[in-house]
Write a protein that holds these residues in place. Structure first.
Motif, PDB file in Angstrom:
ATOM      1  N   ARG A   1      -7.716  13.143   9.488  1.00  0.00           N
ATOM      2  CA  ARG A   1      -8.417  12.533   8.357  1.00  0.00           C
ATOM      3  C   ARG A   1      -8.809  13.585   7.327  1.00  0.00           C
ATOM      4  N   ASP A   2      -9.341  14.707   7.794  1.00  0.00           N
ATOM      5  CA  ASP A   2      -9.739  15.772   6.873  1.00  0.00           C
ATOM      6  C   ASP A   2      -8.543  16.303   6.085  1.00  0.00           C
ATOM      7  N   GLU A   3      -7.410  16.495   6.779  1.00  0.00           N
ATOM      8  CA  GLU A   3      -6.230  17.039   6.113  1.00  0.00           C
ATOM      9  C   GLU A   3      -5.608  16.011   5.170  1.00  0.00           C
ATOM     10  N   ALA A   4      -5.686  14.733   5.538  1.00  0.00           N
ATOM     11  CA  ALA A   4      -5.184  13.682   4.644  1.00  0.00           C
ATOM     12  C   ALA A   4      -6.007  13.636   3.367  1.00  0.00           C
ATOM     13  N   ASP A   5      -7.295  13.843   3.500  1.00  0.00           N
ATOM     14  CA  ASP A   5      -8.172  13.841   2.333  1.00  0.00           C
ATOM     15  C   ASP A   5      -7.941  15.077   1.478  1.00  0.00           C
TER      16      ASP A   5
ATOM     17  N   GLN B   1       5.093  10.860  -2.049  1.00  0.00           N
ATOM     18  CA  GLN B   1       6.203  10.467  -2.906  1.00  0.00           C
ATOM     19  C   GLN B   1       6.813   9.149  -2.448  1.00  0.00           C
ATOM     20  N   ALA B   2       6.907   8.992  -1.102  1.00  0.00           N
ATOM     21  CA  ALA B   2       7.437   7.734  -0.571  1.00  0.00           C
ATOM     22  C   ALA B   2       6.537   6.562  -0.966  1.00  0.00           C
ATOM     23  N   PHE B   3       5.226   6.764  -0.884  1.00  0.00           N
ATOM     24  CA  PHE B   3       4.295   5.689  -1.239  1.00  0.00           C
ATOM     25  C   PHE B   3       4.358   5.375  -2.739  1.00  0.00           C
ATOM     26  N   ALA B   4       4.539   6.422  -3.561  1.00  0.00           N
ATOM     27  CA  ALA B   4       4.655   6.198  -5.011  1.00  0.00           C
ATOM     28  C   ALA B   4       5.886   5.361  -5.323  1.00  0.00           C
ATOM     29  N   ASP B   5       7.005   5.641  -4.634  1.00  0.00           N
ATOM     30  CA  ASP B   5       8.231   4.859  -4.849  1.00  0.00           C
ATOM     31  C   ASP B   5       8.020   3.400  -4.432  1.00  0.00           C
ATOM     32  N   LEU B   6       7.307   3.178  -3.315  1.00  0.00           N
ATOM     33  CA  LEU B   6       7.062   1.815  -2.856  1.00  0.00           C
ATOM     34  C   LEU B   6       6.147   1.065  -3.810  1.00  0.00           C
ATOM     35  N   LYS B   7       5.135   1.748  -4.305  1.00  0.00           N
ATOM     36  CA  LYS B   7       4.216   1.106  -5.262  1.00  0.00           C
ATOM     37  C   LYS B   7       4.929   0.733  -6.547  1.00  0.00           C
ATOM     38  N   ALA B   8       5.902   1.582  -6.949  1.00  0.00           N
ATOM     39  CA  ALA B   8       6.667   1.269  -8.161  1.00  0.00           C
ATOM     40  C   ALA B   8       7.481  -0.007  -7.992  1.00  0.00           C
ATOM     41  N   LYS B   9       7.753  -0.380  -6.736  1.00  0.00           N
ATOM     42  CA  LYS B   9       8.486  -1.615  -6.455  1.00  0.00           C
ATOM     43  C   LYS B   9       7.543  -2.787  -6.205  1.00  0.00           C
TER      44      LYS B   9
ATOM     45  N   GLY C   1       4.253  17.636   4.728  1.00  0.00           N
ATOM     46  CA  GLY C   1       4.364  16.261   5.210  1.00  0.00           C
ATOM     47  C   GLY C   1       3.598  15.302   4.332  1.00  0.00           C
ATOM     48  N   SER C   2       2.406  15.704   3.912  1.00  0.00           N
ATOM     49  CA  SER C   2       1.592  14.850   3.043  1.00  0.00           C
ATOM     50  C   SER C   2       2.291  14.599   1.708  1.00  0.00           C
ATOM     51  N   LYS C   3       2.860  15.648   1.096  1.00  0.00           N
ATOM     52  CA  LYS C   3       3.512  15.484  -0.211  1.00  0.00           C
ATOM     53  C   LYS C   3       4.726  14.558  -0.115  1.00  0.00           C
ATOM     54  N   ILE C   4       5.494  14.682   0.965  1.00  0.00           N
ATOM     55  CA  ILE C   4       6.680  13.831   1.128  1.00  0.00           C
ATOM     56  C   ILE C   4       6.259  12.373   1.290  1.00  0.00           C
ATOM     57  N   LEU C   5       5.209  12.129   2.055  1.00  0.00           N
ATOM     58  CA  LEU C   5       4.761  10.763   2.249  1.00  0.00           C
ATOM     59  C   LEU C   5       4.127  10.201   0.971  1.00  0.00           C
TER      60      LEU C   5
ATOM     61  N   SER D   1      -5.298  17.068   1.321  1.00  0.00           N
ATOM     62  CA  SER D   1      -3.952  17.188   0.753  1.00  0.00           C
ATOM     63  C   SER D   1      -3.640  16.133  -0.307  1.00  0.00           C
ATOM     64  N   GLY D   2      -4.536  15.173  -0.502  1.00  0.00           N
ATOM     65  CA  GLY D   2      -4.321  14.161  -1.525  1.00  0.00           C
ATOM     66  C   GLY D   2      -3.689  12.882  -1.026  1.00  0.00           C
ATOM     67  N   LEU D   3      -3.449  12.771   0.282  1.00  0.00           N
ATOM     68  CA  LEU D   3      -2.809  11.569   0.804  1.00  0.00           C
ATOM     69  C   LEU D   3      -3.729  10.359   0.683  1.00  0.00           C
ATOM     70  N   ILE D   4      -5.005  10.534   0.965  1.00  0.00           N
ATOM     71  CA  ILE D   4      -5.950   9.416   0.844  1.00  0.00           C
ATOM     72  C   ILE D   4      -6.056   8.972  -0.613  1.00  0.00           C
ATOM     73  N   GLU D   5      -6.079   9.936  -1.527  1.00  0.00           N
ATOM     74  CA  GLU D   5      -6.146   9.602  -2.953  1.00  0.00           C
ATOM     75  C   GLU D   5      -4.916   8.813  -3.375  1.00  0.00           C
ATOM     76  N   ALA D   6      -3.734   9.225  -2.847  1.00  0.00           N
ATOM     77  CA  ALA D   6      -2.499   8.525  -3.212  1.00  0.00           C
ATOM     78  C   ALA D   6      -2.498   7.090  -2.701  1.00  0.00           C
ATOM     79  N   ILE D   7      -3.079   6.865  -1.539  1.00  0.00           N
ATOM     80  CA  ILE D   7      -3.131   5.510  -0.981  1.00  0.00           C
ATOM     81  C   ILE D   7      -4.252   4.702  -1.625  1.00  0.00           C
ATOM     82  N   GLY D   8      -5.378   5.388  -1.823  1.00  0.00           N
ATOM     83  CA  GLY D   8      -6.580   4.706  -2.312  1.00  0.00           C
ATOM     84  C   GLY D   8      -7.578   4.582  -1.176  1.00  0.00           C
ATOM     85  N   ALA D   9      -8.770   5.082  -1.396  1.00  0.00           N
ATOM     86  CA  ALA D   9      -9.771   5.060  -0.333  1.00  0.00           C
ATOM     87  C   ALA D   9     -10.072   3.646   0.139  1.00  0.00           C
ATOM     88  N   ASP D  10      -9.924   2.650  -0.766  1.00  0.00           N
ATOM     89  CA  ASP D  10     -10.194   1.270  -0.374  1.00  0.00           C
ATOM     90  C   ASP D  10      -9.037   0.659   0.406  1.00  0.00           C
TER      91      ASP D  10
END
Length: 564
Positions: free
Chosen positions: A523-527, A500-508, A494-498, A529-538
């Protein structure tokens, strides 16, 4: 005495004894006719119903936790194993009895293991609509199965619908005396139940029917009789070991019956807890019911289960401990030893009347109406579960009904409720727009709320809904905020799919943020799995309003990200 042994007797007060004895007398008056009838439903000799009651009561008193629970032969599970092994009952009655006792032993072992591993959560795997549906199917099986005895006509064979056709074709051969006895007992039980649960209507009906048999010699008029019980107590004996073919047939059946026992025991424990101030130790109750089935198998009886109506009798009659059930066992033993010949005056049609009453009780029409009014399309689960149990072989229908419950829960997770939120006017609260009047939408902002754990089964669905919400927004979206209070769990897929979706949105050129990810595990699993990194901690915020204020159009962050 160890703390886990005879738990309901710890701290016992002698002033409770009178109440327990009265409750035990009431329990025996209600249970004796029911146990004889349930033995008939199980395709076993009538005395085995009494053996099952004694085994279930003694074992649960020793190993269970609940002070009120009555464990005995039960009409909910009897049709399941009787239907599954029906062919043996016709071709080899002795082997049928051996298989039933072995099945009781297996069901007991499963329940003991469930109890020892504290797997009480298994009771939550069946939804109420599915449970109501398969109980309705069992009710239909009981009624159609008992109609030939009630009418005094030969029983048909084969599928339940074929047996119904056979009954209709034999109506002209109805024995009016058997029908009068059966309807009389049924009416007495129904009427007294409406007056008070403390009136043993079934026993009153049986006594009245027995007097009619004795006075009018109805046994000479074609009315089939139960016969005298053997004036002896059972001997302990281990069931024989099955061969591979028998094991393959019995294991799935034992699992189905154990599942029903788990569900019913949890419901009884929740309705009649030992202490109103704390939940019952349902795992201990599973162990007690399992021990009851094991002992039932050792004395040549069949699987037992907790009984909601009998437990209610103990509770409402003022019972304080398992002394009430042990008192009922003593009275039942006295009946077998001192007055077993009285059952020679019990008509089989009278037992059929009791069983039809039980079937009407487990056909929960009131609950079906509530599901229809308040559950929406979940009424279809009731209909489907009932149809599966009626049309399929009963144990197969039960298995498929359980699978249906799992599929329903999976569908809810796989296709979760997803909604774009709006701000409540004059506040900083974001809420589904259909629940507030004149909700405010921020131009260029989508606040999206998936109300489910994020996992492999629903991530693509959530991604599709996010993309559709962004595409439909006018003016074009500059900020997407995921309101994550409903995300209580995140798996790797689920984290990887989301991501990718966020990367596509950022590209736009769309900024992505997440707010209210409040569940620590998520929160722990988001961190991790890389989801927080993909969004940005800030870009992780405590509230939606904070995210919109800091990253939305017109904010300083948005101005800094805009091209010169």
């Amino acid at each position: 005495m160890p703390r886990w042994f005879f738990a309901s007797l710890h701290g016992y007060r002698m002033r409770w004894l009178t109440s327990d004895l009265v409750a035990g007398l009431m329990l025996a008056a209600v249970a004796i006719p029911g146990q004889l009838a349930t033995a008939r439903l199980a395709g076993m000799p009538p005395e085995t119903g009494l053996y099952a009651f004694a085994a279930g009561s003694l074992a649960f008193a020793a190993f269970g936790a609940n002070r009120f629970m009555s464990v005995q032969a039960d009409s909910t599970i009897a049709p399941i194993f009787a239907g599954a092994l029906a062919s043996l009952a016709v071709t080899s009655p002795a082997h049928y009895a051996e298989q039933i006792t072995l099945l009781a032993f297996m069901v007991g072992l499963i329940l003991v293991v469930v109890g020892l591993f504290r797997a009480g959560w298994l009771a939550t795997l069946l939804s109420i609509p599915v449970t109501v549906g398969f109980l309705a199917g069992i009710s239909i099986h009981i009624i159609i199965g008992e109609l030939p005895t009630l009418l005094g006509i030969p029983e048909g064979q084969g599928h339940i619908l074929l047996r119904l056709v056979h009954i209709v074709g034999q109506l002209g051969q109805t024995n009016v005396y058997a029908l009068a006895i059966g309807l009389g007992v049924l009416s007495a039980t129904l009427v007294t139940a409406r007056i008070s649960a403390h009136i043993p209507g079934a026993l009153i009906g049986l006594v009245g029917a027995g007097l009619a048999v004795a006075v009018f010699h109805l046994d000479a008029r074609g009315v089939e009789m139960l016969g005298a019980l053997p004036a002896r107590l059972p001997m302990l004996a281990l069931p024989g070991l099955p061969d591979i073919e028998e094991l393959g047939r019995l294991v799935p059946l034992a699992l189905v019956i154990a599942m029903v026992c788990i569900m019913q025991t949890a419901a009884v424990a929740g309705t009649f807890p030992s202490d109103d101030d704390k939940p019952d130790n349902v795992s201990r109750d599973f162990t007690g019911v399992g021990a009851g089935s094991i002992l039932a198998g050792l004395v040549g009886a069949f699987p037992v289960d907790s009984s909601p109506p009998s437990t209610a009798i103990v509770h409402d009659s003022g019972g304080r401990s398992q002394i009430a059930s042990l008192t009922a066992v003593a009275l039942m033993i006295a009946l077998m030893v001192l007055a077993s010949g009285l059952t020679a005056y019990v008509a089989q049609a009278a037992l059929a009347g009791i069983l039809i009453y039980i079937a009407l009780r487990i056909f929960r029409l009131g609950e079906m109406i509530r599901i229809w009014r308040r559950g929406g399309l979940e009424i279809l689960l009731v209909a489907a579960s009932a149809a599966l149990v009626i049309v399929m072989p009963i144990e197969t229908g039960m298995l498929l009904a359980i699978v249906l419950s799992f599929m329903h829960s999976l569908y809810i997770v796989a296709r979760p409720y997803c909604v774009e939120l709006a701000r409540v006017p004059g506040s900083t609260v974001w809420w589904p727009p259909g629940l507030v009047e004149h909700g405010e939408f921020e131009p260029g902002v989508v606040v999206f709320a998936p109300a489910a754990p994020l996992n492999f089964s629903n991530a693509e669905h959530i991604r599709t809904n996010i993309e559709a919400a962004v595409a439909a927004k006018r003016p074009p979206v500059m900020l997407l905020v995921i309101e994550a209070s409903g995300i209580i769990d995140i798996d790797y897929t689920g984290s990887k799919i989301l991501q990718q979706a966020f990367a596509d949105l950022k590209a736009k050129g769309i900024v992505v943020a997440i707010a209210r990810l409040s569940e620590k595990r998520a929160r722990d699993e988001a961190d991790r799995s890389g989801l927080i990194e993909a969004i940005g901690a800030d870009h992780v915020f405590l509230s939606v309003e904070d995210a919109v204020r800091k990253l939305g159009p017109g904010s300083r962050a948005a101005a800094e990200q805009s091209p010169p």
